[in-house]
Design an enzyme around this catalytic site. Sequence first.
Site, PDB file in Angstrom:
ATOM      1  CE  LYS A 176       6.446 -16.930  20.714  1.00 19.64           C
ATOM      2  NZ  LYS A 176       6.249 -17.714  21.892  1.00 19.64           N
ATOM      3  CD  GLU A 250       6.338  -2.499  30.238  1.00 22.10           C
ATOM      4  OE1 GLU A 250       7.320  -2.226  30.964  1.00 22.10           O
ATOM      5  OE2 GLU A 250       5.441  -1.585  30.191  1.00 22.10           O
ATOM      6  CB  CYS A 284      11.845  -7.338  34.619  1.00 16.97           C
ATOM      7  SG  CYS A 284      10.309  -7.043  35.457  1.00 16.97           S
ATOM      8  CD  GLU A 383      17.068  -8.920  32.472  1.00 18.18           C
ATOM      9  OE1 GLU A 383      17.186  -9.521  31.363  1.00 18.18           O
ATOM     10  OE2 GLU A 383      16.244  -8.679  33.264  1.00 18.18           O
TER      11      GLU A 383
END
Length: 487
Positions: A176, A250, A284, A383
Amino acid sequence: MEPEHLKMYIGGEWVDAESGDTFEVKSPATGEVLAILPNGGPEDVKRAVDAANDAKERVASIPIPERAKLMYRLVEIIKQNSEKFARECTLEQGKPIRESIGELADVEPNILQQAEDMIRLEGSIHVPIVKHEMRLLSVWEPLGVIGVITPWNFPWLLPTECVPQAFMAGNAVVFKPAETTPISGVRLVQCMEKAGFPKGSVNLVLGESGPIVGGSLVEHPNVDGICFTGESATAEEITRRAGMKRLVLECGGLGPLIVLDDASLEKAVSDTVYGCTYNAGQVCVANERILVHERIHDKFLELTSREVKRKKLGNPLIEETDVGPLNNEPLAEKVERHIEDAREKGAKVVVGGRRASGFQTMLYFEPTVVDNVTPDMLFNKEETFGPVAPIISFSDLDEAIEIANSSKYGLSAAVHTNDITKAFRFAERIKAGQVIINDTVCLWEYQHPWGGMKKSGLGRMGGKYSLQAMMEQKTILINVGRSPGAP
Ligand code: NDP
């Protein structure tokens, strides 16, 4: 250009959603509708998992060198089309074309190395301690059905770190991709079909709701493992819904790049600017926080601001562009929120700080430098994922480590220093899955154990670690009888 009608791939057939619903993918660069895709739901996920479940034993029985041949063929097919795929990647994701070309180039070493890792994956033989006539052999076995869920910031790199590898490890896969970048996901699966991957071994589900499509996959009882890349909050939701499935997660990072007063300044500046603006900071392992020793702060700020001003924001299809648009509106609003929060708490925007006008969408964000950032600001907590260099001053290494470790994330961190003792003290005390000495935070390799500490993830990927994350160990014990004369 007319939008292309694309489909999901289930049990070797290209299909629409059972509901007949569709959704559109718009380019963040141009605003045009690029494709119309099936808006799948739980019933489509069920069909895909059923197909994978039917195929899993056939996949597991394919000899490993035969699986590897499919990987070699897949890489060749992707390479033949890489120019077209890079252009599509730029249009749907927004990154500069140079970066998309680089992302496509990364596919080959990534897939090929892991095919080789699988061929060479070793089990182990153990010495019996309780019954001396036993022989103990531990072997790796596939899990069965793996759900792969990926984000939008690397529409090629991240799926090609998991989808072919899940198959290489002997599993059937349900994949997906992210809602805003599914076209690259469709292309990958088209290439897998063309390479000859057996029916049902790789299935693709699409939809505009992550919690519905991804969530149904996570919860399905016939899915044995989930390989997820995305936000930490989503990963936490997945851990709640997955039960005892094997998970590799992750997640996000808040990469601190720390510049000590003995660092080579120009190198530190160029690594800072690169890691803050590469993919417009939507990485990331972006340099999310720049911690600079107070003694060199002013010079560092001057040089960094000069470099950031040189970065060319623009149409990502143009070769000279350094920074393209952000991928989506909620993200652009988050970047604005972080800058506003910092301003209100006393930080100073030195360069940029807002969306740029004059482009086809309002997702183009000026490369930005913010000074006087303090640990209580959102920049040091969440973030940002934008082209921003937030600068925090510190007075000694201990303080820098404390600030760096104060966040909930622990993915990648970097230190710039010419003192090897300080570099090692930093590397050993920092809570991060990867620590870099004298380079940018924004780095990755393919073979070392890759992953995060704290809320940055669970488990490790890369090289044989990706394969092992999608397999499990079984020990076979054989009684060979007592040796003559044994007590
Ligand atoms: P999200 O977590 O929002 O989405 C990731 C994927 O999960 C998408 O396919 C999404 O679908 C799907 N999803 C959303 N909600 C659920 C749910 N409840 N259950 C199952 N699946 C769900 O992340 P982003 O797409 O915003 O990606 C950016 C994040 O990824 C950043 O935090 C970044 O740091 C991290 N990342 C980590 C990497 C690493 O190696 N550690 C590498 C690259 C990125 P949909 O798109 O339809 O919402």
